[in-house]
Design a protein around this motif. Structure first.
Motif, short mmCIF file in Angstrom:
data_model
loop_
_atom_site.label_atom_id
_atom_site.label_comp_id
_atom_site.label_asym_id
_atom_site.label_seq_id
_atom_site.Cartn_x
_atom_site.Cartn_y
_atom_site.Cartn_z
N PRO A 183 24.62 80.86 -17.33
CA PRO A 183 24.53 82.16 -16.65
C PRO A 183 23.70 83.22 -17.36
O PRO A 183 22.89 83.90 -16.73
N TYR A 184 23.88 83.40 -18.67
CA TYR A 184 23.18 84.49 -19.34
C TYR A 184 21.72 84.14 -19.64
O TYR A 184 20.84 85.01 -19.57
N GLY A 185 21.46 82.88 -19.94
CA GLY A 185 20.08 82.45 -20.11
C GLY A 185 19.30 82.61 -18.81
O GLY A 185 18.15 83.04 -18.80
N ARG A 186 19.94 82.29 -17.71
CA ARG A 186 19.31 82.42 -16.40
C ARG A 186 19.04 83.90 -16.10
O ARG A 186 17.96 84.26 -15.60
N ALA A 187 20.01 84.76 -16.42
CA ALA A 187 19.84 86.20 -16.14
C ALA A 187 18.72 86.79 -17.00
O ALA A 187 17.85 87.51 -16.50
N ILE A 216 16.82 78.57 -19.63
CA ILE A 216 16.44 78.32 -21.02
C ILE A 216 16.45 76.83 -21.31
O ILE A 216 17.09 76.05 -20.61
N MET A 217 15.75 76.46 -22.38
CA MET A 217 15.68 75.08 -22.81
C MET A 217 15.61 75.04 -24.33
O MET A 217 14.91 75.87 -24.94
N ALA A 222 22.68 84.44 -27.44
CA ALA A 222 21.71 85.48 -27.77
C ALA A 222 21.25 86.21 -26.51
O ALA A 222 21.03 87.43 -26.52
N CYS A 223 21.09 85.47 -25.41
CA CYS A 223 20.72 86.09 -24.13
C CYS A 223 21.82 87.03 -23.66
O CYS A 223 21.55 88.14 -23.15
N HIS A 224 23.08 86.60 -23.83
CA HIS A 224 24.22 87.45 -23.46
C HIS A 224 24.21 88.74 -24.29
O HIS A 224 24.34 89.86 -23.75
N THR A 225 24.03 88.60 -25.59
CA THR A 225 23.97 89.76 -26.48
C THR A 225 22.83 90.70 -26.10
O THR A 225 22.99 91.92 -26.06
#
Length: 286
Positions: A144-148, A207-208, A227-230
């Motif tokens: 979810p957060y990587g996608r966002a 992400i990958m 890290a994306c969430h942060t």
């Protein structure tokens, strides 16, 4: 402009007067446990597949499962031109070692199995493996957060300690087109990743993460998702007028070099593996 120039000059002056950071050996830190090595390639295969099956269970527990989306590919240690991949449309939380499917570089199944695979999705991975022989494992999930965060088409900024996992080790692919032209997309993705990076943000997609082992690739993926969430939380606060404070380049580089090595990234995944082993009584090893 004068104020910005003065601030930059002052920062550079502060860094230039700081004593050089010592290497960990100079501070007598305890030695990190090494990644296992094998003389028997069949034993290595068994070990990697157990790590892989556990990784899918862990991804499910962390909320990264999303229907049929997402896959991990593992170069076979015995036959390096073949790869293991998760079965199509089987929930990550139910994957066992015996469910993993062996395919060639074209996504053709090599052993009897009741499953099929995401052939087009794997071909993207296959081209990446071919262009980067140092990459044995590639993980792409619709977390979810990587996608966002991917919607911004921007890398992670050096704002907190764990962001340093990705200092000089993160690419952004601005033109990701999914599996429409799988081979071409694989080549474009590999070019965007470059000759040394192991992590990539696929703009408007997700992400990958990649690595030499399942533990390294999975450790990177979990860290990048967090890290994306942060970053999203920080961006929300900054939009309200709270200024960002960046980690200086020298400290970020030092952390990446000594704290976020291949060994340490691999080790960051092992507590998750041990926890899954205990929670399931090793049922995924079947």
């Amino acid at each position: 402009m004068a104020t910005i120039t003065q601030t930059k000059t002052a920062t550079e002056a502060r860094l230039s007067t700081q004593p050089k950071l010592p290497a960990p050996s100079e501070t007598k830190l305890p030695k990190i446990q090494k990644i296992p090595t094998f003389t028997d390639k069949y034993e290595q295969r068994k070990w990697e597949k157990s790590q892989m099956a556990a990784a899918f269970r862990i991804f499910a527990k962390l909320g990264f499962a999303d229907g049929v989306a997402g896959h991990m590919s593992l170069r076979d240690p015995v036959h390096p031109d073949l790869f293991w991949i998760n079965p199509y449309a089987k929930h990550f939380s139910q994957i066992n070692v015996s469910d993993l499917v062996l395919v060639d570089e074209h996504g053709e199944i090599q052993e009897p199995t009741k499953y099929t695979v995401s052939k087009a999705g794997f071909i993207i991975h296959s081209v990446l493996h071919q262009m980067r022989p140092d990459i044995n494992v590639a993980v792409h999930l619709h977390s979810p957060y990587g996608r966002a965060w991917s919607a911004f088409g921007r890398p992670i900024e050096m704002l907190v300690q764990d962001s340093c996992y990705f200092y000089d080790d993160l690419s952004v692919y601005e033109g990701f087109g999914g599996t429409v032209l799988a081979k071409e997309e694989g080549m474009n993705l590999a070019r965007a990743l470059g000759p040394k990076n192991r992590n990539i943000i696929l703009q408007n997609h997700g992400i990958m993460s990649c690595g030499a082992t399942v533990g390294e690739a999975a450790g990177f993926f979990i860290a990048l998702e967090r890290a994306c969430h942060t970053q999203l939380l920080i961006e929300a606060a900054a939009a309200g007028g709270v200024p960002k404070k960046y980690i200086p380049r020298e400290e970020a580089e030092y952390s990446k070099r000594y704290d976020y090595t291949q060994e340490n990234t691999y080790m960051s995944f092992q507590p998750e593996y041990q926890c899954m082993l205990a929670e399931t009584n090793g049922s995924f090893l079947q």
